[in-house]
Design an enzyme around this catalytic site. Structure first.
Site, short mmCIF file in Angstrom:
data_model
loop_
_atom_site.label_atom_id
_atom_site.label_comp_id
_atom_site.label_asym_id
_atom_site.label_seq_id
_atom_site.Cartn_x
_atom_site.Cartn_y
_atom_site.Cartn_z
N GLN A 94 0.85 -1.20 0.00
CA GLN A 94 0.00 0.00 0.00
C GLN A 94 0.88 1.24 0.00
OE1 GLN A 94 -3.69 -0.59 2.76
NE2 GLN A 94 -1.97 -1.63 3.68
N HIS A 138 -1.45 1.24 -4.32
CA HIS A 138 -1.85 2.63 -4.08
C HIS A 138 -1.06 3.61 -4.93
CE1 HIS A 138 -3.96 1.95 0.06
NE2 HIS A 138 -4.57 1.37 -0.95
N CYS A 171 -4.18 14.06 -21.04
CA CYS A 171 -3.82 13.01 -22.01
C CYS A 171 -3.41 11.70 -21.33
CB CYS A 171 -2.69 13.51 -22.90
SG CYS A 171 -1.10 13.68 -22.05
N CYS A 213 1.98 18.45 -17.43
CA CYS A 213 2.31 17.31 -18.29
C CYS A 213 3.43 17.69 -19.27
CB CYS A 213 1.06 16.89 -19.08
SG CYS A 213 1.40 15.64 -20.33
N CYS A 218 1.58 17.52 -23.02
CA CYS A 218 0.55 18.45 -23.52
C CYS A 218 0.44 19.71 -22.66
CB CYS A 218 -0.81 17.73 -23.57
SG CYS A 218 -1.57 17.50 -21.96
N THR A 228 0.26 -2.84 8.69
CA THR A 228 -0.93 -2.14 8.21
C THR A 228 -2.01 -2.21 9.29
OG1 THR A 228 -2.58 -1.96 6.44
CG2 THR A 228 -1.86 -4.18 6.99
N PRO A 266 3.45 -4.03 15.93
CA PRO A 266 3.58 -3.86 17.39
C PRO A 266 2.23 -3.69 18.09
CG PRO A 266 4.49 -1.95 16.20
CD PRO A 266 4.11 -2.96 15.19
#
Ligand code: APR
Length: 249
Positions: free
Chosen positions: A106, A124, A135, A153, A156, A194, A218
């Site tokens: 993640q 993620h 684009c 970008c 573009c 997590t 933990p």
């Protein structure tokens, strides 16, 4: 120093892995905590007066793209200063030893790649990548701090966004499908760092229904009820011991 219960659990987990041929790993922000990257829901998880849930959203980006880019640039600078820790490194060693291995993360900090892991699904996204809102060109953004905000970008000139899955956005179905297929056949699943506060890691853990499921955290988490062994330890302390036990045979 780990307590005797954690040490015993590591011995059991290592012996299960020694006889396994397929290992899946799911990691969250906790594995990068000892590299100095704040977790989302720990005491260091808040940024200024904002929270991830208030900034990492399409609405926040529409409202103030500059502020969202500022937040990501701040996080990128922390990630750039961070080094992979012993847990990241142990996972890269495990990958080289296992006949079949998949790391589902993640995390967007890129520390697994820097530690040498190869078989990675970044569900993620990645803080070092951006994509054009017009684009859809995807491109690397490695300079920190970013030379100018917001990022545009290179093809573009339109507004670009971080290549990150935001709250309220859907996952890349092909990545999730690849993760689910692997999880359903793996022998051992290791879930590290997590909280299980977002639903995906819990859903993925449940897909490994035939595997020995082991958690390393933990604190108790939303994952704890879904695993057979939950080791109360920090990743960078426990993973090197796990690797040593595995090699001690
Ligand atoms: N070693 C292992 N685990 C740790 C460590 C450590 N040294 N330090 C903290 N932890 C654990 C905490 O106990 C907590 O359970 O890591 C977990 C971190 O939880 P979160 O901050 O919720 O991070 P995560 O679960 O990765 O969040 C999932 O939510 O905010 C979104 O997109 C963001 O990817 C993130 C997702």
């Amino acid at each position: 120093m780990l307590d005797s219960e954690a040490m015993d659990q590591i011995k059991v987990a290592a012996s299960q892995l020694a006889s396994a041929s397929s290992l899946a790993v799911i990691t969250g922000a906790g594995i990068s905590a000892e590299s100095g990257i704040p977790t989302f829901r720990g005491e260091g998880g808040l940024w200024r007066k904002f929270r991830a849930e208030d900034l990492a959203t399409p609405e926040a980006f529409r409202r103030d793209p500059n502020l969202v880019w500022e937040w990501y640039d701040w996080r990128r600078q922390i990630c750039a200063r961070a080094l992979p820790n012993a847990a990241h490194e142990a996972l890269a060693l495990l990958e080289s030893r296992m006949p079949s291995f998949l790391l589902i993360t993640q995390n967007v900090d890129g520390l697994h790649q820097r530690a040498g892991s190869k078989r990675i699904l970044e569900i993620h996204g990645n803080i070092w990548k951006a994509r054009c809102t017009a684009c859809k060109t995807k491109f690397e953004i490695s300079e920190t701090p970013l030379p100018s905000l917001p990022v545009l970008c290179p093809d573009c000139g339109s507004l670009a966004r971080p290549h990150i899955v935001w709250f309220g956005e859907s996952y890349d179905e092909s990545l999730i499908q690849e993760a689910v297929s692997f999880l359903r056949q793996c022998d051992v699943l290791l879930v590290i760092g997590t909280s299980g506060m977002v639903s995906m890691p819990g859903f993925l853990t449940e897909q490994a229904f035939r595997a020995q499921r082991i958690e390393l955290n933990p604190e108790p988490s939303g994952i704890t009820p879904l695993v057979q062994i939950s080791i109360r330890a920090k990743a960078a302390e426990a993973m090197p011991l796990f690797w040593e036990r595995l090699n001690a045979g």
